[in-house]
Motif scaffolding. Sequence first.
Motif, PDB file in Angstrom:
ATOM      1  N   ARG A  46       0.837  -1.199   0.000  1.00 17.70           N
ATOM      2  CA  ARG A  46       0.000   0.000   0.000  1.00 17.70           C
ATOM      3  C   ARG A  46       0.876   1.255   0.000  1.00 17.70           C
ATOM      4  N   ILE A  47       0.414   2.303  -0.690  1.00 12.61           N
ATOM      5  CA  ILE A  47       1.146   3.581  -0.644  1.00 12.61           C
ATOM      6  C   ILE A  47       0.942   4.203   0.729  1.00 12.61           C
ATOM      7  N   ILE A  48       2.019   4.427   1.444  1.00 12.08           N
ATOM      8  CA  ILE A  48       1.866   5.015   2.777  1.00 12.08           C
ATOM      9  C   ILE A  48       2.613   6.345   2.899  1.00 12.08           C
ATOM     10  N   GLY A  49       3.388   6.693   1.880  1.00 11.20           N
ATOM     11  CA  GLY A  49       4.133   7.937   2.004  1.00 11.20           C
ATOM     12  C   GLY A  49       4.681   8.412   0.684  1.00 11.20           C
ATOM     13  N   ASP A 102      -0.982  11.917  -8.102  1.00 15.03           N
ATOM     14  CA  ASP A 102      -2.387  11.802  -7.710  1.00 15.03           C
ATOM     15  C   ASP A 102      -3.067  10.672  -8.485  1.00 15.03           C
ATOM     16  N   ALA A 103      -2.843  10.641  -9.795  1.00  7.52           N
ATOM     17  CA  ALA A 103      -3.466   9.612 -10.637  1.00  7.52           C
ATOM     18  C   ALA A 103      -2.958   8.220 -10.236  1.00  7.52           C
ATOM     19  N   TYR A 104      -1.659   8.133  -9.977  1.00  6.99           N
ATOM     20  CA  TYR A 104      -1.062   6.858  -9.576  1.00  6.99           C
ATOM     21  C   TYR A 104      -1.683   6.381  -8.256  1.00  6.99           C
ATOM     22  N   TYR A 105      -1.804   7.309  -7.314  1.00  3.45           N
ATOM     23  CA  TYR A 105      -2.386   6.984  -6.008  1.00  3.45           C
ATOM     24  C   TYR A 105      -3.809   6.457  -6.174  1.00  3.45           C
ATOM     25  N   ARG A 106      -4.588   7.166  -6.990  1.00  2.00           N
ATOM     26  CA  ARG A 106      -5.995   6.781  -7.169  1.00  2.00           C
ATOM     27  C   ARG A 106      -6.113   5.431  -7.879  1.00  2.00           C
ATOM     28  N   TRP A 132      -3.228  17.585  -0.738  1.00  2.00           N
ATOM     29  CA  TRP A 132      -3.529  16.148  -0.762  1.00  2.00           C
ATOM     30  C   TRP A 132      -4.678  15.824   0.185  1.00  2.00           C
ATOM     31  N   ARG A 133      -4.630  16.388   1.389  1.00  2.00           N
ATOM     32  CA  ARG A 133      -5.718  16.093   2.321  1.00  2.00           C
ATOM     33  C   ARG A 133      -7.047  16.585   1.770  1.00  2.00           C
ATOM     34  N   ASP A 134      -7.038  17.804   1.216  1.00  2.00           N
ATOM     35  CA  ASP A 134      -8.269  18.358   0.636  1.00  2.00           C
ATOM     36  C   ASP A 134      -8.789  17.481  -0.497  1.00  2.00           C
ATOM     37  N   GLU A 135      -7.860  16.806  -1.195  1.00  2.00           N
ATOM     38  CA  GLU A 135      -8.248  15.976  -2.338  1.00  2.00           C
ATOM     39  C   GLU A 135      -8.504  14.519  -1.940  1.00  2.00           C
ATOM     40  N   GLY A 136      -8.428  14.234  -0.651  1.00  2.00           N
ATOM     41  CA  GLY A 136      -8.689  12.875  -0.187  1.00  2.00           C
ATOM     42  C   GLY A 136      -7.526  11.923  -0.373  1.00  2.00           C
ATOM     43  N   ILE A 137      -6.342  12.479  -0.588  1.00  2.00           N
ATOM     44  CA  ILE A 137      -5.155  11.631  -0.675  1.00  2.00           C
ATOM     45  C   ILE A 137      -4.488  11.600   0.692  1.00  2.00           C
ATOM     46  N   CYS A 138      -4.516  10.425   1.289  1.00  2.00           N
ATOM     47  CA  CYS A 138      -4.103  10.337   2.688  1.00  2.00           C
ATOM     48  C   CYS A 138      -2.829   9.521   2.830  1.00  2.00           C
ATOM     49  N   LEU A 139      -1.762  10.166   3.255  1.00  2.00           N
ATOM     50  CA  LEU A 139      -0.477   9.486   3.453  1.00  2.00           C
ATOM     51  C   LEU A 139      -0.126   9.506   4.933  1.00  2.00           C
ATOM     52  N   ASP A 140       0.612   8.491   5.381  1.00  2.00           N
ATOM     53  CA  ASP A 140       1.082   8.489   6.764  1.00  2.00           C
ATOM     54  C   ASP A 140       2.286   9.402   6.930  1.00  2.00           C
ATOM     55  N   GLN A 141       3.093   9.481   5.894  1.00  2.00           N
ATOM     56  CA  GLN A 141       4.319  10.278   6.017  1.00  2.00           C
ATOM     57  C   GLN A 141       4.712  10.939   4.715  1.00  2.00           C
ATOM     58  N   PHE A 142       5.354  12.096   4.876  1.00  2.00           N
ATOM     59  CA  PHE A 142       5.777  12.890   3.730  1.00  2.00           C
ATOM     60  C   PHE A 142       7.179  13.425   4.015  1.00  2.00           C
ATOM     61  N   SER A 143       8.147  13.006   3.208  1.00  2.00           N
ATOM     62  CA  SER A 143       9.547  13.340   3.485  1.00  2.00           C
ATOM     63  C   SER A 143      10.057  14.479   2.617  1.00  2.00           C
ATOM     64  N   ILE A 144      10.812  15.353   3.252  1.00  2.00           N
ATOM     65  CA  ILE A 144      11.455  16.458   2.544  1.00  2.00           C
ATOM     66  C   ILE A 144      12.949  16.415   2.849  1.00  2.00           C
TER      67      ILE A 144
END
Length: 278
Positions: A52-55, A271-275, A103-115
């Motif tokens: 699953r995509i988590i981040g 976004d498309a990949y996630y969906r 992402w949150r506004d678009e319903g894309i929910c990740l556990d972590q986001f790295s910079i």
Amino acid sequence: VKAKGRDGVFMFNEEMSNRVESHLEIERLLHFALANNEITLHFQPQFDREGRIIGAESLARWNNPTLGSVSPAQFIPIAEQTGLIVELGHYILETGFRTLREWRDEGICLDQFSINISMRQFTHHAFVEQVEDLVQRYLDEELCHKLIFEITESIVAEDIKRVISVMNRLKESGIRFSMDDFGTGYSSLSYLNRLPLDEIKIDRSFVGALDQKEGDRMMVVTILNMANILKLNIVAEGVETAEQLDFLLRYDCHIFQGYYYSKPLPKEQFDAYYRSRA
Ligand code: C2E
Ligand code: CA
Ligand code: CA
Ligand code: CA
């Protein structure tokens, strides 16, 4: 290549002067890159053991009309040398934070986001205020707890007490830390233990050699064992084949990232990949 003259004086040859010129040219053009909207972020998805995509990791891209696309491996060090990294780093943080919010506004929910955070950016006296200001403008507590800052082992060369204090101040906002390129630098176990880290990223040079080099296999197994003992999350980067993934799964790696799944993608493609996988 640098050629030494008879008196030990460096002599210029054609190749060298071209290289110096192009370095200066890159440096000159980099000054305008931000204002001209030439810097963008791509996002590479990260996966858990179930696939699953988590981040995601944010990776900077520079597309210049004259130079074409310039690798961050080339322009980030130049930005560091010239001090441009402070402005560039601010832009990367701001764009990243805004994306996390979108992402949150678009319903894309990740556990972590790295910079990725470069050393010079991290040690800049205004770094913490810069981050806190951006956090206030773009994020809330929930989103802050998804943030991971990736630092490298070169941090060990800095004033370690100060590094720890900066990390702890940022951790108060919920930001977590990852040690990038782990195993390539001059890390020592004692530093690893002292830094308030949450995650380690096994460098892709080890992952890439898993099928060839026994020594690198041992190195990866050792890092995985150690990370599990220290209760650190562990990300394998540069996973390109099913064989590499199988090996990493067998030795309890937690998170996977690499071309086997996906290259870093521009936001719309991410976004498309996630969906498509949801
Ligand atoms: P890094 O942080 O170690 O990033 C991982 C690099 O590996 C990225 O290269 C990524 O595109 C590439 N990669 C990911 N999966 C695979 C794979 O399966 N196979 C192969 N061969 N490569 C893979 P990229 O995007 O060219 O970035 C290079 C380096 O530039 C980064 O290494 C990081 O050190 C630096 N960098 C990139 N973006 C930023 C940024 O926003 N800020 C800072 N400070 N540094 C950045
Ligand atoms: Ca990284
Ligand atoms: Ca890395
Ligand atoms: Ca690297």
